[in-house]
Write a protein that holds these residues in place. Structure first.
Motif, mmCIF file in Angstrom:
data_model
loop_
_atom_site.group_PDB
_atom_site.id
_atom_site.type_symbol
_atom_site.label_atom_id
_atom_site.label_comp_id
_atom_site.label_asym_id
_atom_site.label_seq_id
_atom_site.Cartn_x
_atom_site.Cartn_y
_atom_site.Cartn_z
ATOM 1 N N ILE A 39 0.849 -1.190 0.000
ATOM 2 C CA ILE A 39 0.000 0.000 0.000
ATOM 3 C C ILE A 39 0.885 1.240 0.000
ATOM 4 O O ILE A 39 1.864 1.305 0.756
ATOM 5 C CB ILE A 39 -0.918 0.019 1.251
ATOM 6 C CG1 ILE A 39 -1.845 -1.200 1.236
ATOM 7 C CG2 ILE A 39 -1.717 1.328 1.324
ATOM 8 C CD1 ILE A 39 -2.689 -1.346 2.495
ATOM 9 N N TRP A 40 0.537 2.200 -0.828
ATOM 10 C CA TRP A 40 1.265 3.474 -0.842
ATOM 11 C C TRP A 40 0.315 4.567 -0.364
ATOM 12 O O TRP A 40 -0.706 4.807 -1.001
ATOM 13 C CB TRP A 40 1.786 3.782 -2.248
ATOM 14 C CG TRP A 40 2.493 5.100 -2.375
ATOM 15 C CD1 TRP A 40 2.981 5.878 -1.376
ATOM 16 C CD2 TRP A 40 2.777 5.796 -3.598
ATOM 17 N NE1 TRP A 40 3.563 7.017 -1.891
ATOM 18 C CE2 TRP A 40 3.463 6.988 -3.259
ATOM 19 C CE3 TRP A 40 2.546 5.513 -4.956
ATOM 20 C CZ2 TRP A 40 3.882 7.907 -4.212
ATOM 21 C CZ3 TRP A 40 2.971 6.430 -5.911
ATOM 22 C CH2 TRP A 40 3.642 7.622 -5.523
ATOM 23 N N HIS A 41 0.665 5.175 0.750
ATOM 24 C CA HIS A 41 -0.116 6.299 1.254
ATOM 25 C C HIS A 41 0.649 7.580 0.912
ATOM 26 O O HIS A 41 1.635 7.915 1.569
ATOM 27 C CB HIS A 41 -0.321 6.160 2.760
ATOM 28 C CG HIS A 41 -1.451 6.987 3.268
ATOM 29 N ND1 HIS A 41 -2.475 6.479 4.024
ATOM 30 C CD2 HIS A 41 -1.745 8.289 3.078
ATOM 31 C CE1 HIS A 41 -3.334 7.448 4.306
ATOM 32 N NE2 HIS A 41 -2.904 8.546 3.734
ATOM 33 N N ALA A 42 0.223 8.247 -0.149
ATOM 34 C CA ALA A 42 0.964 9.415 -0.650
ATOM 35 C C ALA A 42 0.421 10.697 -0.037
ATOM 36 O O ALA A 42 -0.786 10.903 0.007
ATOM 37 C CB ALA A 42 0.844 9.471 -2.175
ATOM 38 N N HIS A 51 -0.603 -2.411 -4.605
ATOM 39 C CA HIS A 51 -1.982 -2.874 -4.813
ATOM 40 C C HIS A 51 -3.005 -1.792 -4.526
ATOM 41 O O HIS A 51 -4.125 -1.843 -5.004
ATOM 42 C CB HIS A 51 -2.271 -4.074 -3.896
ATOM 43 C CG HIS A 51 -1.355 -5.230 -4.117
ATOM 44 N ND1 HIS A 51 -0.115 -5.335 -3.514
ATOM 45 C CD2 HIS A 51 -1.492 -6.340 -4.887
ATOM 46 C CE1 HIS A 51 0.475 -6.456 -3.899
ATOM 47 N NE2 HIS A 51 -0.331 -7.084 -4.725
ATOM 48 N N LEU A 52 -2.613 -0.847 -3.671
ATOM 49 C CA LEU A 52 -3.552 0.208 -3.271
ATOM 50 C C LEU A 52 -2.785 1.506 -3.054
ATOM 51 O O LEU A 52 -1.732 1.506 -2.414
ATOM 52 C CB LEU A 52 -4.261 -0.199 -1.964
ATOM 53 C CG LEU A 52 -5.016 0.889 -1.186
ATOM 54 C CD1 LEU A 52 -6.204 1.426 -1.979
ATOM 55 C CD2 LEU A 52 -5.510 0.334 0.166
ATOM 56 N N ILE A 53 -3.323 2.584 -3.610
ATOM 57 C CA ILE A 53 -2.762 3.904 -3.336
ATOM 58 C C ILE A 53 -3.832 4.744 -2.646
ATOM 59 O O ILE A 53 -4.975 4.812 -3.104
ATOM 60 C CB ILE A 53 -2.302 4.607 -4.626
ATOM 61 C CG1 ILE A 53 -1.114 3.860 -5.245
ATOM 62 C CG2 ILE A 53 -1.905 6.059 -4.339
ATOM 63 C CD1 ILE A 53 -0.682 4.396 -6.604
ATOM 64 N N VAL A 54 -3.446 5.347 -1.544
ATOM 65 C CA VAL A 54 -4.340 6.255 -0.836
ATOM 66 C C VAL A 54 -3.720 7.643 -0.899
ATOM 67 O O VAL A 54 -2.557 7.820 -0.523
ATOM 68 C CB VAL A 54 -4.504 5.822 0.638
ATOM 69 C CG1 VAL A 54 -5.439 6.773 1.373
ATOM 70 C CG2 VAL A 54 -5.028 4.396 0.721
#
Lengths: 201, 283
Positions: free
Chosen positions: B110-113, B216-219
């Motif tokens: 997961i990437w929390h940008a 898989h997921l970017i927030v």
């Protein structure tokens, strides 16, 4: 009342008691209204856009929650979403921000008024309606300073008079009017815009 | 007459603002030139006023010559207003609609940008723990501002916020008691150390850096609202390239990919909560 100006945009700020007067206002504005309207009404952070839907149903204008990046159109009203400040860009597009609350409010009336004041200058009308604090007073000073027209709802008639009173105390208010007079004034302006356009053709 | 004077004043100020942003970019590498101007100008003018400076040119001088002053401006220009489980319905949707799919992967990235002070990163960590996924998840939490990242790394928040966090947690569908996740000490709530185990905090600038990792997921919530169209497209392109096919993108509640370049490559999973899925079969 001299109305020799071509106003294009109206910014409105209100808090307690606001829904009722906004309903009265938007129900009474004429079809093909030539101005754009921006509204900040203090809302609980959990509000979900109900107000825009509700007002849209009873008005000739298209009323919606403001989306980031959209361009202002005449005959449209844009409501600041709960928990976002609403600002106007130089190219007349809208922008939103979640930066700190200003005087405990987000959206803040002052933030909208200040940013609109320097974009629209003397084409702007600022209106403060019923409400329970002093948000909007500072913003009206800016609007006045940049040549815009400033109007406040008559405190005697407002459901909550604190906000109109604070605005009047700035000494920068052009007109203190009842709701019915405000409506008449705005419809007259829209009418004059139509006539002006016909003449120029 | 008065108006023209004002217009002149505004014009000068806008030129000065442009020059200041140019100076910040050239000297420090932080690029605010494609940010929406109304917000940037408001923050910069507030700083000018609080310092009692005459003009933005004076502020530019200070920025270029006074050691460390850039940190003050960075703080002004980055929005660090966030909370745990901000917009609880977003987290409920993530838990109910996205995590069940992510569960099918052996390892989740997961990437929390633009994570700011980290509250929402820990919200995810807690949710992943409760869903039994955290041990096989890697979270990259990035922000351009090293100062806020330091706060994020510590995971210590004012105790006064806990009431709001707890209410949000419950509305977001939390399955435990929120008090299990922090230790109250004086005025602080210290989040449990083990929530941090699989989080990597790193500096990454969406405006100037490129693809970060395959995930898989970017927030990325309430970051794009500050960018103009060009910059939004640039950043969304980076997101699109960083996501696996079938990966998810979660944005802020007033953000939208509908009028951007990447729209054809995504389907809308939840239009209210702004959750998008990268198409498996790209057009």
């Amino acid at each position: 009342m001299e109305l020799n100006n071509t106003y294009k945009v109206i910014v409105i700020g209100t808090s307690a008691g606001g829904l009722k007067v906004l309903k009265e206002l938007f129900a009474a504005l004429t079809p093909n209204f030539t101005l754009s309207v921006l509204v900040v009404q203090h809302l609980s952070p959990q509000s979900d856009g109900f107000m825009a839907h509700y007002l849209n149903k009873l008005s000739h204008l298209t009323i919606k929650e403001a989306d980031a990046g959209e361009l202002l159109l005449p005959n449209h009203a844009y409501i600041a979403p709960a928990n976002y400040h609403l600002l106007v860009e130089k190219d007349h597009s809208l922008s939103l921000s979640v930066s700190e609350k200003v005087s405990y409010a987000r959206p803040s009336i002052d933030v909208l008024f200040e940013s609109a004041a320097e974009v629209f200058l003397d084409q702007l009308i600022g209106i403060v309606l019923t409400g329970a604090n002093d948000d909007g007073a500072k913003g009206l000073i800016n609007i006045h300073q940049f040549g815009g027209l400033t109007i406040v709802q008559d405190p005697a008639e407002a459901e909550v008079s604190a906000m109109p009173l604070a605005a009047i105390q700035t000494g920068k208010v052009d007109h203190v009017l009842g709701m019915s007079e405000i409506i008449k004034l705005l419809n007259t302006l829209s009418e004059q815009n139509h006539l002006g356009k016909q003449r120029s053709i | 007459m008065e108006q023209t004077e004002h217009q002149n004043e505004i014009q000068t100020e806008d030129i000065e603002l442009e020059l200041l942003l140019e100076a910040i970019f050239k000297k420090f590498g932080y690029d605010f030139r494609d940010y929406n101007k109304a917000h940037v100008k408001r923050r910069i003018l507030q700083r000018k006023q609080s310092l009692g400076l005459r003009s933005l040119s004076d502020l530019q001088h200070k920025t270029l010559h006074e050691k460390g002053f850039i940190d003050v401006l960075l703080r002004d220009l980055s929005i660090n207003v966030t909370e745990m489980y901000r917009d609880p319905s977003f987290y409920a949707a993530m838990r109910n609609e996205v995590l069940p799919i992510l569960k099918t992967y052996p390892y989740i990235k997961i990437w929390h940008a633009g994570c700011a002070t980290g509250e929402e990163v820990y919200s995810f960590a807690i949710m992943l723990k409760e869903e039994g996924l955290y041990h096989r998840t890697q979270i990259y939490a990035t922000d351009f501002n090293p100062v806020v990242l330091e706060t994020a790394r510590k995971g210590i928040y004012p105790i006064s916020k806990i009431k709001e966090f707890t209410a949000n947690y419950q509305q977001a569908g939390g399955t435990h008691s929120f008090s299990e996740y922090y230790l109250a000490k004086y005025d602080s709530a210290i989040l449990n150390q083990n929530l941090r185990e699989n989080i990597v905090f790193a500096e990454h600038n969406l405006v100037t850096d490129s693809v970060f990792a395959e995930v898989h997921l970017i927030v990325c919530r309430n970051v794009l609202i500050y960018f103009n169209k060009t910059l939004q497209n640039r950043v969304l392109q980076i997101f699109s390239e960083s996501l696996i096919k079938g990966g998810y993108l979660g944005l802020g509640s007033k953000e939208n990919i509908m009028f951007t370049d990447i729209y054809p490559f995504f389907e809308t999973l939840d239009s209210k909560n702004k959750i998008y899925k990268k198409k498996v079969h790209l057009p």
